[in-house]
Design an enzyme around this catalytic site. Structure first.
Site, PDB file in Angstrom:
ATOM      1  N   GLY A  13      42.200  16.862 -25.377  1.00  0.00           N
ATOM      2  CA  GLY A  13      40.635  16.852 -25.077  1.00  0.00           C
ATOM      3  C   GLY A  13      39.830  17.315 -26.407  1.00  0.00           C
ATOM      4  O   GLY A  13      39.981  16.647 -27.278  1.00  0.00           O
ATOM      5  N   ILE A  40      40.536  19.873 -28.612  1.00  0.00           N
ATOM      6  CA  ILE A  40      41.294  20.222 -29.453  1.00  0.00           C
ATOM      7  C   ILE A  40      41.470  18.942 -30.770  1.00  0.00           C
ATOM      8  O   ILE A  40      41.929  17.882 -30.363  1.00  0.00           O
ATOM      9  CB  ILE A  40      42.632  20.605 -29.389  1.00  0.00           C
ATOM     10  CG1 ILE A  40      42.621  21.661 -28.404  1.00  0.00           C
ATOM     11  CG2 ILE A  40      43.366  21.264 -30.812  1.00  0.00           C
ATOM     12  CD1 ILE A  40      44.015  22.233 -27.793  1.00  0.00           C
ATOM     13  N   LYS A  86      50.455  11.598 -23.907  1.00  0.00           N
ATOM     14  CA  LYS A  86      49.961  12.334 -25.110  1.00  0.00           C
ATOM     15  C   LYS A  86      51.065  12.392 -26.040  1.00  0.00           C
ATOM     16  O   LYS A  86      50.706  12.113 -27.468  1.00  0.00           O
ATOM     17  CB  LYS A  86      49.411  13.455 -24.728  1.00  0.00           C
ATOM     18  CG  LYS A  86      48.130  13.149 -23.740  1.00  0.00           C
ATOM     19  CD  LYS A  86      47.782  14.557 -22.864  1.00  0.00           C
ATOM     20  CE  LYS A  86      46.597  14.436 -22.154  1.00  0.00           C
ATOM     21  NZ  LYS A  86      46.426  15.598 -21.274  1.00  0.00           N
ATOM     22  N   GLU A  98      44.521  14.412 -13.022  1.00  0.00           N
ATOM     23  CA  GLU A  98      44.208  12.844 -13.199  1.00  0.00           C
ATOM     24  C   GLU A  98      43.851  12.389 -11.935  1.00  0.00           C
ATOM     25  O   GLU A  98      44.237  13.002 -10.828  1.00  0.00           O
ATOM     26  CB  GLU A  98      45.656  12.415 -13.613  1.00  0.00           C
ATOM     27  CG  GLU A  98      45.979  12.761 -15.199  1.00  0.00           C
ATOM     28  CD  GLU A  98      44.834  12.452 -16.204  1.00  0.00           C
ATOM     29  OE1 GLU A  98      44.688  11.067 -16.318  1.00  0.00           O
ATOM     30  OE2 GLU A  98      44.266  13.334 -16.884  1.00  0.00           O
ATOM     31  N   THR A 148      33.226  11.695 -15.595  1.00  0.00           N
ATOM     32  CA  THR A 148      33.081  13.130 -16.380  1.00  0.00           C
ATOM     33  C   THR A 148      32.909  12.760 -17.873  1.00  0.00           C
ATOM     34  O   THR A 148      32.088  13.613 -18.473  1.00  0.00           O
ATOM     35  CB  THR A 148      34.224  13.758 -15.989  1.00  0.00           C
ATOM     36  OG1 THR A 148      34.655  13.558 -14.553  1.00  0.00           O
ATOM     37  CG2 THR A 148      34.098  15.195 -16.340  1.00  0.00           C
ATOM     38  N   VAL A 169      44.335  12.866 -26.683  1.00  0.00           N
ATOM     39  CA  VAL A 169      45.257  14.038 -26.781  1.00  0.00           C
ATOM     40  C   VAL A 169      44.598  15.339 -26.820  1.00  0.00           C
ATOM     41  O   VAL A 169      43.994  15.773 -27.896  1.00  0.00           O
ATOM     42  CB  VAL A 169      46.276  13.780 -27.840  1.00  0.00           C
ATOM     43  CG1 VAL A 169      47.316  14.924 -27.986  1.00  0.00           C
ATOM     44  CG2 VAL A 169      46.923  12.351 -27.730  1.00  0.00           C
TER      45      VAL A 169
HETATM   46  N1  HSE Z   1      44.880  15.851 -16.332  1.00  0.00           N
HETATM   47  C1  HSE Z   1      44.614  16.192 -17.702  1.00  0.00           C
HETATM   48  C2  HSE Z   1      45.062  17.752 -18.066  1.00  0.00           C
HETATM   49  C3  HSE Z   1      43.215  16.008 -18.286  1.00  0.00           C
HETATM   50  O1  HSE Z   1      45.258  18.386 -16.712  1.00  0.00           O
HETATM   51  O2  HSE Z   1      45.068  18.219 -18.924  1.00  0.00           O
HETATM   52  C4  HSE Z   1      43.151  15.752 -19.764  1.00  0.00           C
HETATM   53  O3  HSE Z   1      43.951  14.774 -20.019  1.00  0.00           O
END
Ligand code: HSE
Length: 434
Positions: free
Chosen positions: A134, A136, A205, A190, A12, A132
């Site tokens: 995504g 942001i 994170k 995940e 992805t 951490v």
């Molecule tokens: N599994 C993570 C979430 C994806 O739900 O935020 C991004 O780290």
């Protein structure tokens, strides 16, 4: 100068990163003067249609030979996730003198000390913005935008899956498992959803955020971690009635020469901005001594938001390469402050929400409050929900600030009382300092 990139992992985030690097190559060049070319993408499966067409000579199944061993590649991007072989690829890339970008929070939180050491020793840059929250740019914010500050506290909603589940449980009165299934179908979870719902991904994170903010070593093993799997729709409803939302929070606070780092479901006043962060969205609230309160909001997962963070690291590295600087100043700071103690959870003070399942008869409340009183826990409010003479009813109680170790002892004792049925629900409450 042209900077060449090789990606390992065409999933992805790998696909989002490849798309941004190819489709936005011009705009990046226009903005920065840097020409960044995607030279290789390695994956075990290069046949599957990802909805993006890359020239066939870019795709390879040989990550070691065609990416890490490729003398033309300056930056290796690891996007396969998990511990192995991701660690092996990253370490080999660093040892080959390549700069590295990764979104691998689980790896960095648990084995990052060794990887950061390797990067420091070899003089290569390691970017981890995408690991951490995504899209942001929270790493850049703390590393650069807030560099003038002592960071005082961080409160983050940094797992989209948990936030989605809690939101659906509130809005649709949905069952926990149905909401989890939906989140998985939408591709947020995940590979192992336990990481999302038990707070592990959030703790990974937070490990990075706390080390970056306070200079402490990566402290994943010292983070108290509790997930949302025991939260019921009833707790969410009671919280709302009391003026709170329940969120899975990552909390890091500097207190004197100590830090509190913890992950748990938390009740926060419903009128706080961070309480309004719903669905899969993430938010990080950071307080600095100079800047005061700041809040960052956006998409914490997904191909394009996470790809955006990966590419920002690549551009930063490309900039540094052009000026001949090969130092990650944040990695130099992370781990320096060995004098700061991570406060054990038992010493943390908080306000609490308790939901007892109590027998509905006179004298029960006084038995419970007697135990709380003996453990120095002061009651702020009590509500009995419903009526069931001689049967069991939810008894909800809010406390003033109490010490975690006292709370654990008191609850253990209360759960053995014959007037209480089942395990008491304990949720920590933040905000509205008393
Ligand atoms: N599994 C993570 C979430 C994806 O739900 O935020 C991004 O780290």
């Amino acid at each position: 100068m042209k900077i060449n990139v090789g990606i390992i992992g065409f999933g992805t985030v790998g696909t989002g990163t490849a798309r941004i690097l190819t489709e936005n190559r011009d705009i990046i060049k226009e903005k920065t003067g840097l020409d960044i070319e995607l030279l290789k993408v390695a994956d075990l499966d290069i046949e599957r249609d990802r909805g993006i067409s890359l020239p066939s000579h870019i795709l390879t199944t040989d990550a070691m030979g065609d990416v890490i061993g490729n003398p033309d590649i300056h930056v290796v991007v690891e996007l396969i996730g998990g511990i192995n072989p991701a660690k092996d690829f990253i370490v080999k890339a660093i040892q080959s003198g390549k700069h590295v970008v990764t979104a691998n929070k689980a790896l960095l939180a648990t084995e990052g000390a060794e990887i950061f050491d390797e990067a420091r020793n070899r003089g290569v840059i390691l970017g981890y913005e995408a690991s951490v929250a995504g899209g942001i740019p929270i790493i850049k914010v703390i590393r650069e935008g807030l560099v003038a500050n002592r960071i005082l506290s961080i409160y983050g909603i940094i797992n989209g899956t948990s936030n989605y589940i809690l939101t659906r449980m509130l809005e649709e009165k949905m069952d926990f498992h149905d909401a989890l299934r939906e989140a998985q179908e939408l591709g947020y979870a995940e590979a192992d959803p336990t990481f999302d719902i038990e707070g592990i991904d959030t703790a990974h994170k937070l490990t990075l955020l706390a080390s970056l903010s306070f200079g402490i070593p990566l402290s994943y093993d010292h983070i108290y971690t509790e997930g949302i799997s025991r939260i019921t729709a009833q707790d969410i409803e009671f919280a709302m009635e009391l003026g709170y939302k329940i969120k899975l929070l990552a909390i890091a606070k500097a207190v004197d020469r100590e830090v509190e780092i913890r992950v748990h479901p938390t009740m926060i006043p419903e009128n706080y901005l961070i309480s309004k962060v719903d669905g899969v969205l993430n938010a990080v609230y950071v307080v600095g001594d100079a800047v005061g309160e700041t809040l960052y909001y956006g998409r914490g997962a997904g191909d394009m938001p996470t790809g955006s963070a990966v590419v920002s690291d690549i551009v930063d590295i490309a900039r540094k390469i052009t000026i001949g600087c090969n130092v990650s100043e944040d990695i130099q700071f992370m781990g320096k402050r060995t004098d700061i103690r991570v406060k054990p959870m038992g010493e943390v003070e908080s306000k609490y929400y308790f939901r007892f399942t109590a027998i509905d008869r006179p004298g029960v409340l006084s038995k419970i409050s007697g135990v709380l009183g003996r453990h120095q826990i002061s009651i702020a409010a009590v509500i009995q929900k419903g009526r069931s003479i001689g049967g069991a009813v939810p008894l909800v109680l809010l406390t003033h600030k109490a010490r975690e170790s006292d709370v654990q002892k008191a609850i253990k004792e209360i759960d053995t009382l014959d007037v209480v049925d089942g395990r008491t629900m304990v949720i920590r409450v933040e905000g509205d300092e008393d």
